[in-house]
Design a protein around this motif. Structure first.
Motif: not given
Ligand code: MN
Ligand code: GTP
Ligand code: SPV
Length: 610
Positions: A241, A264, A268, A292
């Motif tokens: 990720q 998350s 990013k 991602d």
């Molecule tokens: Mn993600």
């Protein structure tokens, strides 16, 4: 039900293994119709979805979609990795036996698409011609048209990718059935949702959602969980990720590529799409590759290569605006065919809005609906402060819409990786950046990546929610083996990348303000890292890595408080010593963690005691 073979034949789907798979699942889910789609069908599917009120217009060439109010985020508790081998059980992968899960999902899916159309989505999670192409092909079956629209933006969708496979059987079988969203008991003990990756059979079975990673199976189910498993089983690559960006120094002509993982909703997308700060814009150009997922492998020249297997962006809407992320705003401009999900929507003007889009919500409340579809003007006093958009509301747009997308983003050879960064939301202890040149210490740093627990009840004070390499929700095989695989892959590099840990989120202990301005200024830390890697600066060694000397950071055009900068560039040894104890228990959960990782841990701990 229509004659499956006749439908597949007329759609030009020639791969007999794919046909067999479609027939098999059509018998189980019993749809009324079957339709093979490609990106060329997008305009027609958009019209159909508008006619059926599944989406609404949101300006010229823009669309609005609202998901069921209990179906607004990826569900970690209901996500399972299943295999036929219990030794695949790890700490985070929620392992279950394959046989049990396949039986369960087949039961849930039986007859569940009755009366609906089953869309067959042949896709590729790679640029065609990629050395990893054989791991990239998949066919998603879904009974949800909005999922097709999202897949068209997020993956390369065309039947040719499956017809032209070297090994006709080498594709991921990804079945998605929405289920009766109003009767699934989401979040209760009777929860009927199951999001299962049967990793050693390359089969993905998701039941009970139409949202994001729960439903777009090319993205994280295939692109992360399945691909991570494939990369390990083949000993050939890593799937992480990670975002991926390129930096060009226009003065020297040098190009650098940096990949990196943040958990998350930790930045990013913002970093990958960043533009240089105005004062540095003449010298540096930043290019977007991915926000991602990155697949990483070692090329014949001994360098690490990276590529974004996705074709689009499913980005967090909150706080996205012209100041924080101007390229994201351009990528969802009129005409881009972007889809907004669960933001606020004005049914009269067709405008969309989310928290942080503008400083204040629209002044004229007429026509505005919140993410649940309730009129803002109908709110009572108790609801007045509720957000208009869901905090996890998102925009979906294709990579080509991002104005600074790299010219070679579709090059199947990928790009050479110079740096790998890890970062999370950490309010203290973690400096702006600390570079790590030793491989085992870099992997150790990734494994001990964490972010602040979001609810006080969730963690001990000061303790992070550890999220190894930002892969905690996507881990498909045991963590000890994951660490060993990292050491093996990067260990093959003749010119290994430099590692670094970054933190844009350190706060002042007294008033809580962010010490670092963040966003576009984050590039300054990455530029220092590349200079260190090139041997142009030496930095300041500390027990936890090399920090920038103050005069090594390019601060042109940046107004920052001198005290804040000092804090950003120092190590709080007492806090770090405390952290080492937490890390020890975190790592001790993992069976078979390579001795090199423990040795790295002990080296850092010993240095902190000196
Ligand atoms: Mn993600
Ligand atoms: P996923 O798509 O969920 O994997 O998340 P992501 O890591 O791509 O997260 P994203 O970039 O969308 O960022 C999430 C939130 O972090 C947004 O609300 C951003 O505004 C905020 N954010 C990103 N970068 C910075 C930064 O440098 N400083 C501060 N203070 N906030 C940031
Ligand atoms: C994430 O949750 O990390 C995402 C969004 O990138 S989703 O595709 O829904 O998993």
């Amino acid at each position: 039900m229509a004659d499956v073979d006749a439908v597949l034949e007329s759609a030009g789907l020639k791969n007999e293994k794919v046909r067999e798979y479609v027939r098999h699942w059509a018998e189980i889910t019993s749809p009324a119709n079957i339709e093979v789609v490609s990106v060329a069908d997008d305009d027609r599917l958009i019209e159909e979805a508008l006619d059926a009120n599944e989406i609404e217009p949101a300006g010229e060439g823009l669309y609005y979609s609202r998901s069921y109010y209990k179906d607004t985020a990826r569900s970690e508790e209901r996500t399972i990795v299943a295999t036929n081998n219990e030794s695949d059980k790890g700490v985070y992968n929620n392992w279950h036996p394959a046989g049990e899960m396949k039986a369960k999902l087949t039961g849930l899916m039986r007859g569940a698409s009755a009366g609906k159309t089953m869309y067959v989505i042949p896709y590729l999670m790679a640029a065609p011609g990629s050395p990893l192409e054989k791991y990239a092909a998949g066919v998603q079956l879904t009974d949800n048209r909005s999922v097709v629209l999202h897949m068209n933006r997020m993956a390369r969708v065309h039947v040719d990718y499956l017809n032209n496979l070297e090994d006709q059987d080498s594709f991921v079988r990804a079945v998605h059935v929405t289920g009766d969203l109003e009767n699934l008991g989401q979040g209760t003990p009777e929860d009927k949702r199951y999001f299962v990756t049967v990793a050693d059979e390359r089969t993905i079975l998701h039941f009970g959602s139409s949202y994001g990673g729960n439903a777009l199976l090319g993205k994280i189910a295939h692109g992360l969980r399945q691909a991570a498993y494939d990369g390990w089983a083949s000993r050939g690559f890593l799937a992480e990720q990670f975002m991926l960006l390129g930096i060009t120094d226009k003065r020297t002509g040098k190009r650098y590529h940096i990949a990196g993982g943040f958990p998350s909703a930790s930045g990013k997308t913002n970093l990958a799409m960043t533009l240089p700060p105005d004062a540095l814009g003449d010298r540096y150009h930043v290019e977007f590759y991915g926000d991602d997922i990155t697949w990483l492998w070692v090329g014949e020249d001994g360098r690490l290569y990276g590529m974004n297997p996705e074709f689009g962006v499913f980005g967090v809407a909150k706080d996205t605006n012209e100041g924080t992320n101007p390229t994201a705003i351009e990528s969802i401009a009129p005409g881009t065919k972007a889809i907004f999900t669960n933001v606020a929507y004005n049914e009269k003007t067709r405008a969309v809005w989310w928290e942080g889009r503008t400083k204040n919500p629209p002044a004229d409340l007429d026509g505005w609906l919140d993410w649940k579809g309730n009129r803002i003007t109908d709110r009572d006093a108790a609801q007045a402060g509720d957000p208009w958009a869901h905090p996890n509301s998102r925009f979906t747009t294709t990579l080509a819409n991002v104005p600074n997308v790299a010219a070679d983003y579709g090059d199947p050879r990928g790009v050479p990786i110079d740096g790998i960064i890890f970062g999370g939301r950490t309010r203290d202890r973690e400096p702006l950046i600390r570079a790590i040149t030793d491989l085992a210490e870099g992997v150790y740093d990734g494994l001990t990546l964490g972010a602040e627990a979001t609810f006080a009840a969730e963690g001990v004070d000061g303790q992070l929610r550890y999220d190894p390499m930002s892969m905690r929700p996507f881990m498909s095989y045991p963590e000890g083996k994951y660490a060993a695989h990292w050491l093996a892959i990067i260990g093959q590099c003749a010119e290994p990348p430099i590692f670094a840990h970054v933190n844009w989120f350190q706060r002042d202990a007294e008033d809580g303000h962010f010490l670092w301005p963040g966003y576009r200024d984050n590039l300054r830390a990455l530029l220092w890292l590349m200079r260190l890697h090139e041997g142009e600066v030496t930095g300041v060694p500390t027990p936890v890595g090399i920090l920038p000397a103050k005069d090594e950071l390019n601060l042109d055009g940046l107004a920052i408080d001198a005290g804040d900068l000092d804090k950003l560039l120092t190590i709080d040894t007492a806090r770090w010593r405390q952290e080492m104890g937490f890390r020890e228990s975190h790592l001790a959960q993992f069976d078979g963690l390579p001795e090199e990782i423990w040795a790295a841990h002990r080296r850092v701990a010993a240095a902190l005691e000196e």
